[in-house]
Structures are given as C-alpha cells and as structure tokens.
Design an enzyme around this catalytic site. Sequence first.
Site, short mmCIF file in Angstrom:
data_model
loop_
_atom_site.label_atom_id
_atom_site.label_comp_id
_atom_site.label_asym_id
_atom_site.label_seq_id
_atom_site.Cartn_x
_atom_site.Cartn_y
_atom_site.Cartn_z
CE LYS A 160 -23.08 14.93 97.69
NZ LYS A 160 -23.72 15.94 96.87
CD1 TRP B 182 -28.60 18.53 95.15
CD2 TRP B 182 -27.27 20.25 95.66
NE1 TRP B 182 -28.07 18.31 96.40
CE2 TRP B 182 -27.26 19.34 96.74
CE3 TRP B 182 -26.51 21.42 95.77
CZ2 TRP B 182 -26.51 19.56 97.91
CZ3 TRP B 182 -25.76 21.63 96.92
CH2 TRP B 182 -25.77 20.71 97.97
CG ASP C 255 -24.51 18.95 89.74
OD1 ASP C 255 -23.74 17.99 89.94
OD2 ASP C 255 -24.98 19.65 90.65
C1 LIG Z 1 -23.76 17.41 96.90
C2 LIG Z 1 -24.13 18.06 95.64
C3 LIG Z 1 -23.62 19.32 95.28
C4 LIG Z 1 -22.71 20.12 96.20
O1 LIG Z 1 -21.50 19.48 96.37
P1 LIG Z 1 -20.35 20.15 97.27
O2 LIG Z 1 -19.15 19.36 96.89
O3 LIG Z 1 -20.77 20.02 98.69
O4 LIG Z 1 -20.22 21.57 96.86
C5 LIG Z 1 -24.01 19.84 94.08
N1 LIG Z 1 -24.84 19.18 93.25
C6 LIG Z 1 -25.34 17.97 93.57
C7 LIG Z 1 -26.24 17.28 92.61
C8 LIG Z 1 -24.99 17.37 94.77
O5 LIG Z 1 -25.49 16.17 95.08
#
Ligand SMILES: *Cc1c(COP(=O)(O)O)cnc(C)c1O
Length: 362
Positions: A197, A103, A173
């Site tokens: 998540k 990511w 993030d």
């Molecule tokens: C799932 C995820 C993303 C992407 O998320 P989307 O909502 O599908 O764009 C980005 N960073 C991390 C750490 C993730 O787990």
Amino acid sequence: MNYGRIYNFSAGPAIMPEPVLEEIRDEMMNYRGSGMCVMEMSHRSKVYQQIIDEAEADLRTLMNIPDNYKVLFIQGGATLQFAMIPMNLMKNGKAVYIETGAWSKKAIAEAKKYGEVIVAASSKDKNYSYIPDCSDLDIPEDTDYVYICENETIHGVTWNELPNTKGHVLVSDQSSMFLSRPCDVSRYGLIYGGVQKNIGPAGLAIVIIREDLISEDIDPKTPIYLRYDTHANNGSMYNTPNCWAIYVCGKVFKYLLSNGGLTAMEKKNQQKAQIMYDFLDSSKMFHGTVEKKDRSLMNIPFITGDKDKDAAVVAATKAAGFDNLKGHKSVGGLRASVYNAMPIEGVQALVDFLKDYEAKNA
Ligand SMILES: *Cc1c(COP(=O)(O)O)cnc(C)c1O
C-alpha cells in the site's frame, strides 16, 4: 524524464516514488558491481545481507523503533498475519477486537478459529463510517491483546486516538498507513502491515513485535513458518525471504529518510487530504462517506449518491488520465488513495478535474 506515467490512485498495489523506480532501473543489470541483479542473488550472500540489514536499520531510524522490538520480514502479505497473530499471541485463548471495516472484519473471522474473540466495539451500524468510542471498553483481565485496524483501506476511516487497552497489549494493522505519519512504537505490542500500500511490492509483511511477546511455548503443531520465534531467531531468513520486496522497501526507507522522514510525510499527507476534503465539503455533487473526525489521510471514499452517475465519473476520470478511482463495492462510488508517493500536484489535478466535471454536469 517523461515515461508517460499517469496519476495512479490505486488502493494497492499502489504508486511508488519515481526516484526509487529509477534507482532500481539503474541497478537492474548489475547491482553495485556484483555483476548480477538483486533478483539473481543468493540470500546468503554478503551483498544481500547488507541489503536486508540496511533495510531494517533504516526502518528502525524512520520509526524510532525501540531496541526491545524485533523487525520481521514475513511472506504471505497482511492476510497471513490475521492467523499468525492469534496462533502466537493467544496464550489465554482470548482477544478483544474492534470492528471498524472490511479488514478488521476479516481479521476477526480468522482469529475466531483460534480462540474466543470479543468484539468490544463496532461501527457496523453505520456501514463502518466512523471509529467507535474506545476510551472505556469492557476488557476481561485475561485478554491476550486488543486488536485494531488503524486505517481501514476500504471504508476510509482512521484511528486518530488509540483505544484505551487498560494495560493490555495493543496489536495494530497499519497496512495502508505504514510510514504515513510518526508512530510511537512503544505504545504497541505488535504493529504489522502488508507493504504494497505505502511502501513496496506485494507479498511481504513487516511485523514489528515487542520481544517478550515472541514465545516458544505455543501449540507445537504450529507450522514452523508461522511462528514468530522462527523468524526472530533467524534474522527473517529461516527460508528464502522475499528478497526483491525487501530490497525495494529498503530503497523507499532511504528515500523517506532523505525527504524529511515521517514528520514531513505527515505534513504532505495532511496537505493532500485537505485539498480533497475541502473540495468534497464544498461540492454539491460529491460527498465524503466518513465522519469528519475519523477521515483517513490515505484512502478517501466519496459518492454522488447515484450509482450510474458514480460510474460515469469513474469512466471520465479514467479517460482524463487518472486511474483506479473506482470505489470498493462495499462502499460504492469512488475512492482516491493518496499514499506517500502521490504528489500534491496529482491530488490538485484530480480536484480540478472533478470541479470542472461538476460545473459541466450540474
Ligand atoms: C490490503 C490490506 C490487507 C491485506 O493485505 P494482503 O497483503 O493482500 O494480504 C490487510 N489489511 C489492510 C488494512 C489492508 O489494506
């Protein structure tokens, strides 16, 4: 009530707290006397305004968000933030990124379109199985921000100590660890995450941003939706927001508040991860792929070391009522995502199953 639900170890979209799903069910046809479902409501109505206001207020309480931070609800998931962050924050056209997995790698690729990206540390040499030492990085004075992915969902590494940014703005993030443990928001300039998540339905990102980082002085060609000031000046309602996702997230915030908040979540998450890691450390068949000090509490990758065996175990878990344990192709093997809503019994049941599988297939 038994709905025939199974233990869902999906990395995302992922398991939700059952009491929240039940509440939504109960409010589906007629939300609190409004005569309609939240899906059917105008986002400009009083009743919806209360839903979004309460969601924000409850998140502020949960995370103890200081008053000089804005909470923004933005569509496009976490991925859109890979672009919005450099578009809005790169004043000097320079940022430091730490590469710790899939990511952060994607975020780096996107940021490169907008300015100079300095990858000051990387764990690529060992397939992103650890967090590099970031206590004394070389950070140019005119760096706009330092970027981390605080929990790498695919590689299963987590930051237990934040990098030394040497006074620069920290951007994180938190998608796959949002609300999984207490967080000192004041240490960050911007925290964001896709909610699917650990919180709610996909398609929504929550951005927590220090007010002084919201600038009107950015490239005038920036699409209006991709400007933080647009969202900040309009209470996240410049256009129609993801009303439904915000409503569900608000329910999860209330659920967490009434269940001991983030301190209680962290304790429960540590217990669950401990059960998994204790098993992996004692198993002869399975082993974890991450250095112990950097292991995630949320996403636990593990392998047998043999692709065919891995596939057989995944199939066996599925047949036994545990779903979504197949690991991501970049790590292989299996991955158990044990977000806030996964009960301890689910993890214990999985470990019991794997122990039994190992005994029978040794
Ligand atoms: C799932 C995820 C993303 C992407 O998320 P989307 O909502 O599908 O764009 C980005 N960073 C991390 C750490 C993730 O787990």
